[in-house]
Design a protein around this motif. Sequence first.
Motif, PDB file in Angstrom:
ATOM      1  N   GLY A   1      38.925  10.211  -6.721  1.00 52.56           N
ATOM      2  CA  GLY A   1      39.621  11.354  -6.212  1.00 52.56           C
ATOM      3  C   GLY A   1      39.391  12.792  -5.190  1.00 52.56           C
ATOM      4  O   GLY A   1      40.324  13.069  -5.244  1.00 52.56           O
ATOM      5  N   THR A   2      38.643  12.330  -5.220  1.00 55.16           N
ATOM      6  CA  THR A   2      38.389  13.986  -3.633  1.00 55.16           C
ATOM      7  C   THR A   2      37.638  13.495  -2.763  1.00 55.16           C
ATOM      8  O   THR A   2      38.118  11.713  -1.953  1.00 55.16           O
ATOM      9  N   GLN A   3      37.721  14.525  -1.417  1.00 57.11           N
ATOM     10  CA  GLN A   3      38.030  14.412   0.328  1.00 57.11           C
ATOM     11  C   GLN A   3      36.478  13.627   0.241  1.00 57.11           C
ATOM     12  O   GLN A   3      35.578  14.901   0.186  1.00 57.11           O
ATOM     13  N   VAL A   4      36.581  12.912   1.783  1.00 52.08           N
ATOM     14  CA  VAL A   4      34.912  13.257   2.146  1.00 52.08           C
ATOM     15  C   VAL A   4      35.063  13.618   3.663  1.00 52.08           C
ATOM     16  O   VAL A   4      35.682  13.421   4.372  1.00 52.08           O
ATOM     17  N   LEU A   5      34.098  14.650   4.713  1.00 50.01           N
ATOM     18  CA  LEU A   5      33.831  15.002   5.450  1.00 50.01           C
ATOM     19  C   LEU A   5      32.910  14.135   6.096  1.00 50.01           C
ATOM     20  O   LEU A   5      31.640  14.344   5.507  1.00 50.01           O
ATOM     21  N   VAL A   6      32.754  13.667   7.471  1.00 45.53           N
ATOM     22  CA  VAL A   6      31.451  12.884   7.855  1.00 45.53           C
ATOM     23  C   VAL A   6      31.782  13.250   9.433  1.00 45.53           C
ATOM     24  O   VAL A   6      32.868  13.150  10.038  1.00 45.53           O
ATOM     25  N   PHE A   7      30.419  14.236   9.538  1.00 41.16           N
ATOM     26  CA  PHE A   7      30.023  14.851  10.507  1.00 41.16           C
ATOM     27  C   PHE A   7      28.942  14.586  11.513  1.00 41.16           C
ATOM     28  O   PHE A   7      28.421  13.475  11.190  1.00 41.16           O
TER      29      PHE A   7
ATOM     30  N   THR B   1      33.965  17.542  -1.163  1.00 40.87           N
ATOM     31  CA  THR B   1      33.158  17.235  -2.193  1.00 40.87           C
ATOM     32  C   THR B   1      32.445  16.550  -1.620  1.00 40.87           C
ATOM     33  O   THR B   1      30.577  16.528  -2.467  1.00 40.87           O
ATOM     34  N   LEU B   2      32.285  15.942  -0.459  1.00 45.79           N
ATOM     35  CA  LEU B   2      31.104  14.843  -0.314  1.00 45.79           C
ATOM     36  C   LEU B   2      31.200  15.927   2.096  1.00 45.79           C
ATOM     37  O   LEU B   2      32.405  15.094   2.508  1.00 45.79           O
ATOM     38  N   VAL B   3      30.091  16.155   2.121  1.00 41.63           N
ATOM     39  CA  VAL B   3      29.602  16.288   3.683  1.00 41.63           C
ATOM     40  C   VAL B   3      28.817  15.709   3.923  1.00 41.63           C
ATOM     41  O   VAL B   3      27.493  15.858   3.387  1.00 41.63           O
ATOM     42  N   ALA B   4      29.061  14.301   4.547  1.00 43.30           N
ATOM     43  CA  ALA B   4      28.003  13.588   5.594  1.00 43.30           C
ATOM     44  C   ALA B   4      27.673  14.152   6.763  1.00 43.30           C
ATOM     45  O   ALA B   4      28.707  13.649   7.903  1.00 43.30           O
TER      46      ALA B   4
ATOM     47  N   GLY C   1      34.237  22.637  -0.755  1.00 41.98           N
ATOM     48  CA  GLY C   1      34.114  22.551  -2.422  1.00 41.98           C
ATOM     49  C   GLY C   1      34.036  23.647  -2.921  1.00 41.98           C
ATOM     50  O   GLY C   1      34.766  24.845  -2.563  1.00 41.98           O
ATOM     51  N   ARG C   2      34.912  23.719  -3.916  1.00 35.67           N
ATOM     52  CA  ARG C   2      35.526  24.321  -4.719  1.00 35.67           C
ATOM     53  C   ARG C   2      34.882  24.868  -6.258  1.00 35.67           C
ATOM     54  O   ARG C   2      33.940  24.171  -6.950  1.00 35.67           O
ATOM     55  N   ALA C   3      35.032  25.908  -6.920  1.00 32.96           N
ATOM     56  CA  ALA C   3      34.445  25.920  -8.414  1.00 32.96           C
ATOM     57  C   ALA C   3      34.325  24.450  -9.427  1.00 32.96           C
ATOM     58  O   ALA C   3      33.134  24.510  -9.611  1.00 32.96           O
ATOM     59  N   ASP C   4      35.350  24.601  -8.769  1.00 32.16           N
ATOM     60  CA  ASP C   4      35.514  23.353  -9.826  1.00 32.16           C
ATOM     61  C   ASP C   4      35.250  22.005  -9.508  1.00 32.16           C
ATOM     62  O   ASP C   4      35.048  20.601 -10.329  1.00 32.16           O
ATOM     63  N   HIS C   5      34.482  21.630  -8.106  1.00 33.46           N
ATOM     64  CA  HIS C   5      34.251  20.821  -7.533  1.00 33.46           C
ATOM     65  C   HIS C   5      33.045  21.197  -6.251  1.00 33.46           C
ATOM     66  O   HIS C   5      33.146  21.223  -5.393  1.00 33.46           O
ATOM     67  N   PRO C   6      32.192  21.417  -6.555  1.00 35.92           N
ATOM     68  CA  PRO C   6      31.184  22.396  -5.605  1.00 35.92           C
ATOM     69  C   PRO C   6      30.721  20.775  -5.131  1.00 35.92           C
ATOM     70  O   PRO C   6      30.581  19.346  -5.540  1.00 35.92           O
ATOM     71  N   GLY C   7      30.263  21.171  -3.724  1.00 35.44           N
ATOM     72  CA  GLY C   7      30.214  19.991  -2.859  1.00 35.44           C
ATOM     73  C   GLY C   7      28.920  19.900  -2.699  1.00 35.44           C
ATOM     74  O   GLY C   7      27.858  20.305  -3.072  1.00 35.44           O
ATOM     75  N   THR C   8      28.955  18.342  -1.489  1.00 35.76           N
ATOM     76  CA  THR C   8      27.299  17.980  -1.670  1.00 35.76           C
ATOM     77  C   THR C   8      26.570  17.844  -0.273  1.00 35.76           C
ATOM     78  O   THR C   8      28.210  16.975   0.219  1.00 35.76           O
ATOM     79  N   VAL C   9      25.810  18.278   0.476  1.00 37.46           N
ATOM     80  CA  VAL C   9      25.736  17.785   1.858  1.00 37.46           C
ATOM     81  C   VAL C   9      25.404  16.748   1.682  1.00 37.46           C
ATOM     82  O   VAL C   9      23.937  16.863   1.087  1.00 37.46           O
TER      83      VAL C   9
END
Length: 731
Positions: A416-422, A550-553, A584-592
């Motif tokens: 249920g979170t969003q993804v950023l593809v760079f 929550t995910l940066v690719a 990222g947010r406190a309740d949803h830390p991000g992964t790169v």
Amino acid sequence: MIILRLAIPSPLRRLFDYLPPSDEDNADLEPGIRLLVPFGKRDVIGILVEVSDTSDFAINKLKRAKKRLDTTPPLPQHLFKLARWAASYYQHPEGDALQQAIPVLLRKGHACEHQHETLWRSKEGATISQLKANALRQRELLTLILEHPQGISEDAIRAEGGNTQSLSALEKKSLVESFHREHKLAIENILHEAPLTLNPEQQTTLAQINKHEGFSVSLIEGITGSGKTEIYLQAIEKALRAGKQALILVPEIGLTPQTVSRFKKRFGVPIAILHSNLTDRQRLDAWLQAREGIARIVIGTRSAIFTPLKTPGIIIIDEEHDPSFKQQDGFRYSARDLSVMRARSENTPVILGSATPSLETLHNAVEGRYQWLKMTQRAGNSAPPAFKLLDIRQEKLSEGLSNQLVTAIGQHLNAGTQVLVFLNRRGYSPTLSCNDCGWIADCTRCDAHMTLHKSPPHLHCHHCDKQQGIPQRCPECNSDQIQPVGVGTERSEQALQNLFPDFPVIRVDRDSTQRKDAMHDIMNQVNTGAPCILVGTQMLAKGHHFPKVTLVAIINADSGLFSADFRGMERTAQLILQVAGRAGRADHPGTVMMQTYHADHPILQTLVEHGYSAFAQEELHNRRIAQLPPYTHYALLRAETTTQYRAESFLGALRQQLEDDMLLPHGVHWIGPFPSPMEKRAGMHRAQLMIYAENRKALHQLLANLCWYLEQNKEARKVRWSIDVDPADTF
Ligand code: ADP
Ligand code: ZN
Ligand code: ZN
């Protein structure tokens, strides 16, 4: 005898002598005023640099200036001096540099004053019934004017179908009148909203900045989300309370409505925004409001560094590492570096802020020239991301994506979170090639491939802007087996959409955001918080925060690792961290997740495991050993000619000549000449000579000699040459 020495917009690095417009009216001929003067066959705007009583030329040969355009100079003396200093430091003709320091309309000779728009309003007691029933146009117009008790402009009246005849008829009947709206110094409340309560790290930082009276330079090295902007806001508040103004420079790509709205929400004072969509008139008006002290806060990009302030209080350079602060053609100044000079002359603080400071600025901080303030904690409701390198050496990629990455994207979307593809390449694919004979779609004017675009379909050279249709068959062997090679944002968008048909894929690049409200619409969609994939270029790296991501690719972390430019590594590290910082947010830390063919590269590992500071320290060490900036000072002499090899041989001969004449100061070194990394661009053949020195004075002495030679040299007139001092890139 009064001789005016003027800077004229011409490529010649010298001033021109004129006689004053008349022999009588010569009071207050202050440096900086504009004069209309004959120059060759034209009349041009000259800027007075000094008044003298002698000339190197015969007095009777001097021309008389035609007209004086200013009673007082548009730029205050200290900014006029700054612009002159910059012209000499960056080796740019003074006439052009001084012109660039003022708004376009002033360069064209317009008066240095506001244009008060004529507005119309009804006079007291005016009603429709005072007009004849058949005076339809006048009745319509009066109705319109009555609907605008604050006044309506003539442009707006015309847009609504009103005409000037009816307007003057109404005026004759004393039903309407014209007036001008005054720009008022109206400050109700400095603050619209209360400032946030600073956390201890922010408190220390702000206290350190406020400790100094007058001039000081502070570097805030604070991770994304550490609350740098909040510090800026509170430092600005202090200046406003002291009755002063603030100047804020942001990167070109960063001047977004989001940035601006944060300032507008906080402050009740008039804010002037110098963005690129202003008309020349609007720009001059904003500039004047800053100069007159009406605008209390001025926000702009690079060129705003020359905006005069009536009561300067503070300068802030946000994202100080951003290359857009250095002008890349013509007058190649660095607004960041000039901001420090300016703050010194105005005796105000300057704050340079970044999560990823440039190595130049860090070096100044290390050496104690700048106050170095670090912020390592996220301030608001957010947590820093975790980094992971994806080794793709053994992987089979599908449309640039590894299996591991596709799996991870799916997991995040399903959670249920969003993804950023760079992916730092716009278009469908970087080129088009023939499977049968190996033909590649090259630009005929550049040493570069044409990028394939699908929406709309065409081939496009991103270096010279050449565009053409897509061939159906190979132009070399007539095969129909021609195929796109490599992945750009359009292709990635398509691939991701095929892989994840249930989720929206939103592309963000220069092509997809051309429409005026496009970015706004995209942000609205992202802000709903529903799962989606954002795929885009570095446009995603600045100015926006995506709390639900929550995910940066990062599709290709290697792009700058082996760059011919010594800043390649620094730029890559900055870009990676800037993109990573969006999530990222406190309740949803991000992964790169970063795809790389060089997972064991020591620099990438340092960056991922120990962060930017550790990376920067290592990189500074490497620069010191290699004798590169900031440990040495660089300048680049570039030359372009229409025929091949000419530029290179021209630079070679020049170098020889200076060496023969023993004009090479001690401690100055050459590298080159050699062909530029992209030898041919936009039909021109290019070469460059790199010049460096440990000592800045020695470098500038040589550059002055060089300019003198180039101006005398007949060959040089057939060559397009330029000098870039402290070049931002060495291409
Ligand atoms: P930066 O400019 O360093 O990226 P910002 O100033 O944008 O950081 O702050 C990041 C987020 O944290 C913003 O949403 C901001 O409102 C919030 N924030 C900043 N300082 C504080 C504070 N002292 N208390 C609560 N929230 C804060
Ligand atoms: Zn072929
Ligand atoms: Zn081209």
